[in-house]
Design an enzyme around this catalytic site. Sequence first.
Site, mmCIF file in Angstrom:
data_model
loop_
_atom_site.group_PDB
_atom_site.id
_atom_site.type_symbol
_atom_site.label_atom_id
_atom_site.label_comp_id
_atom_site.label_asym_id
_atom_site.label_seq_id
_atom_site.Cartn_x
_atom_site.Cartn_y
_atom_site.Cartn_z
ATOM 1 C CD GLU A 198 6.925 84.422 32.177
ATOM 2 O OE1 GLU A 198 6.958 85.292 32.694
ATOM 3 O OE2 GLU A 198 5.722 83.554 32.174
ATOM 4 N NE ARG A 243 -2.446 80.877 35.238
ATOM 5 C CZ ARG A 243 -2.807 80.908 33.974
ATOM 6 N NH1 ARG A 243 -3.936 80.717 33.299
ATOM 7 N NH2 ARG A 243 -1.523 80.926 33.102
ATOM 8 N NE ARG A 282 -4.663 84.373 37.775
ATOM 9 C CZ ARG A 282 -4.806 84.336 36.614
ATOM 10 N NH1 ARG A 282 -5.943 84.324 35.867
ATOM 11 N NH2 ARG A 282 -3.781 84.229 35.924
ATOM 12 C CB SER A 320 1.611 76.572 36.481
ATOM 13 O OG SER A 320 0.794 77.932 36.651
ATOM 14 N N GLY A 321 0.666 78.040 33.646
ATOM 15 C CA GLY A 321 0.538 78.257 32.345
ATOM 16 C C GLY A 321 -1.063 77.802 32.006
ATOM 17 N N GLY A 322 -1.829 77.721 33.140
ATOM 18 C CA GLY A 322 -3.020 77.185 33.179
ATOM 19 C C GLY A 322 -3.114 75.844 33.506
ATOM 20 C CE LYS A 333 7.072 82.376 35.329
ATOM 21 N NZ LYS A 333 6.665 83.067 36.642
HETATM 22 P P1 13P Z 1 1.175 80.963 35.780
HETATM 23 O O1 13P Z 1 2.260 80.010 36.626
HETATM 24 O O2 13P Z 1 -0.065 81.113 36.387
HETATM 25 O O3 13P Z 1 1.243 80.461 34.489
HETATM 26 O O4 13P Z 1 1.930 82.319 36.033
HETATM 27 C C1 13P Z 1 3.339 82.455 36.023
HETATM 28 C C2 13P Z 1 3.853 83.879 35.420
HETATM 29 O O5 13P Z 1 4.299 84.563 36.251
HETATM 30 C C3 13P Z 1 3.275 84.125 34.127
HETATM 31 O O6 13P Z 1 4.020 85.382 33.589
#
Ligand code: 13P
Length: 333
Positions: free
Chosen positions: A174, A294, A30, A258-260, A216
């Site tokens: 998650e 992100r 990042r 959010s996953g990208g 999650k």
């Molecule tokens: P993102 O929202 O960037 O996908 O990250 C969430 C997260 O904690 C992934 O483990």
Amino acid sequence: MNKTLNQIAKEVVAKTILAADESTGTISKRLTSIGVDSTPEVNREYRQMLFTASGIENYVSGVILFDETIRQSSNNEIPFPKLLDEKNISPGIKVDKGTAKFSEDKVDTYTEGADGLEKRLLEYKNLGARFAKWRSVYMISNGSPTQEALDKNAEGLALYAKACQDAGIVPIVEPEVLMDGDHSLEQDKEITIKALSVVFNKLKVYEVHLGGVILKPNMITAGKDNPKQADVETVAQTTLDVLKTTVPFEVSGIAFLSGGQSPDLATGHLNAINKLRNAKPDEYPWRITASFGRALQGEALEAWGGKKENIEKAQKVFIERAEKVYKASLGQL
Ligand code: 13P
């Protein structure tokens, strides 16, 4: 008085969860994207900027920390967990140790971190953690994820969740089906239903108390390389269909990664999901919020660019996004 796991879980999802638990490799990636080298001190300054942004407590109810971060302090020497706690924000901790491949020729991975987990949980609890996170990753590709991968990852999540609850810590579970690839929305739906079903079966087998669990998950979208992307309404309704099929009513909260997705798209999807949810609370009884990494940080990271003189501006950008995501978690954007 000791709070129950249900109470802790409800507090954590009351507003939104900031995922600031990037591992050493991920934070490095990042920071490199804005031309900055990651060191523990730079990481600390960056996270401090987020945690001390004025008004954060109005929109954020939990922050996930990394092992390095939970041991760090602000410039005026207040440990980060205490600093958050004083704002009524629950500190959390990533406890998995990343993924390993089943074999070199397969995309399937399983998550490591079970060794010494009980001991680490107790240490993190003493450092102020009230909840934890463990991430399993599933890549959609020819024949993957395999049943073996689904089973092993679910087993890992369930054993972790049980260990957390035995230590009085709320587990964030998650299982992330990645957006990587060109799969369709329907394929994402099918695989996510499979992944979540196996996870909830294993949680039952290990007698994990579902009221003390936060899920999650990923939202249901087409893969990011698929030119045919579904509209916001379709993503929202399909995501709710998947949750309704797989998530028991007792689960205290759902907080999406959010996953990208871009900040605007992830926020828009969350808002649409909650608008639909609010219309039918009996069908979708859970609190549904965000645990974005992100999508909460991206704009602030850019605005900061590693420069002291940009801190105020970056904090403002961060708070504007956090406010939008919080409103989206209420379906009020
Ligand atoms: P993102 O929202 O960037 O996908 O990250 C969430 C997260 O904690 C992934 O483990």
